[in-house]
Design a protein around this motif. Sequence first.
Motif, PDB file in Angstrom:
ATOM      1  N   GLU A  59      28.823  53.408 -29.526  1.00  0.00           N
ATOM      2  CA  GLU A  59      27.635  53.753 -30.329  1.00  0.00           C
ATOM      3  C   GLU A  59      27.845  53.528 -31.817  1.00  0.00           C
ATOM      4  OE1 GLU A  59      29.719  55.955 -28.806  1.00  0.00           O
ATOM      5  OE2 GLU A  59      28.572  57.642 -27.970  1.00  0.00           O
ATOM      6  N   GLN A  85      25.389  51.523 -33.947  1.00  0.00           N
ATOM      7  CA  GLN A  85      24.097  52.186 -34.091  1.00  0.00           C
ATOM      8  C   GLN A  85      24.196  53.402 -35.018  1.00  0.00           C
ATOM      9  OE1 GLN A  85      21.304  50.866 -32.960  1.00  0.00           O
ATOM     10  NE2 GLN A  85      22.479  49.204 -32.048  1.00  0.00           N
ATOM     11  N   ARG A 117      24.082  52.093 -38.419  1.00  0.00           N
ATOM     12  CA  ARG A 117      22.758  51.538 -38.731  1.00  0.00           C
ATOM     13  C   ARG A 117      21.783  52.642 -39.131  1.00  0.00           C
ATOM     14  NH1 ARG A 117      19.022  47.837 -34.624  1.00  0.00           N
ATOM     15  NH2 ARG A 117      17.269  47.534 -36.060  1.00  0.00           N
ATOM     16  N   CYS A 155      20.405  57.323 -29.598  1.00  0.00           N
ATOM     17  CA  CYS A 155      21.671  56.627 -29.319  1.00  0.00           C
ATOM     18  C   CYS A 155      22.772  57.575 -28.859  1.00  0.00           C
ATOM     19  CB  CYS A 155      22.155  55.891 -30.564  1.00  0.00           C
ATOM     20  SG  CYS A 155      20.959  54.743 -31.263  1.00  0.00           S
TER      21      CYS A 155
END
Length: 315
Positions: free
Chosen positions: A63, A66, A69, A101
């Motif tokens: 993960e 993400q 991000r 996520c």
Amino acid sequence: GADGPAPGSAEAAVGYLRSEHMLVRFLVARQWDTEKACQMLREHYRWLAETRMSALLEDPWPEEAQIKRYYPQAYHGTDKLGRPIYIERPGLIDMPRLMQCLSPERLVQYMAMGSELQIRRRLPACSVVRGEVVDKSLTIMDLEGLGFRVVTHATARKVLKEVVAVLQDHYPEVAGRTIIINAPKVFSIAWSFVKPMLDEKTVAKISIFGTERAAWSEALLELVDADQLPALFGGRCRCDGKDEISCMRSVKGPWAEAEAKAVLDAEPIERIMTPDGAREAHQKWLRLRHGGADEEPTEQEAGEGAPAEPAVLEP
């Protein structure tokens, strides 16, 4: 013994967890009260086992891309004292997408794992390259974009509270300076929530700047060389050579350098985190950088501490 990691546990095999440097950190946190420091250490060892920290350190963290991000953060370079720089941009957190996520608990685990890596890899790597013990960090907290939605988000507040508790209870005397920049008016709401959770020594290390770029970039450049500071914050670094945001996706610092990692893999952390050990590790690092030569480095070479070229991760 009874006050150390459980015999046979993964933590028992980590010499640093029983080192003098580790003990001093906890003693300072408890104003040199040995009984309170030992109690804090016992709770820390128990927490490491309960959170399965050894497994978290080995976790590939699928993960992670993400997380970065939707929760922009990075360890990027070192300051003028050789301390690792941690950058976080909480104003750009997209909590709804982040929670798609991973769970809040998993996010807290990720932050805790990062703190443990700071102890076991980043700070020792900085000590190797610097040639002296580096045991604190510089944090840049960029609040650009921070709005009421993030400040009042229930899950964000819950995660923040748990992360602050982890840092205070399990990683004392690791934070150096914290520079908060682009603080908007709404920051007073967030600060009123966070400040009571911090001890007085931590609060004293925090400097807060508003949105005047000239003021905070000048303050940052007093602490960080321009080639180590992202252009985003007034420095010259663009890790991919073009995009100033690339620094938030990069892996830049002594912990990413092959020679420093080789020394870390060969030398016990508890030795590196002593004055003599840091100097010896630095000499080994210099020899590796110069092709493994056995001769003593020159005075100029002994002062070298150039970081490795950064690796930029795909977004």
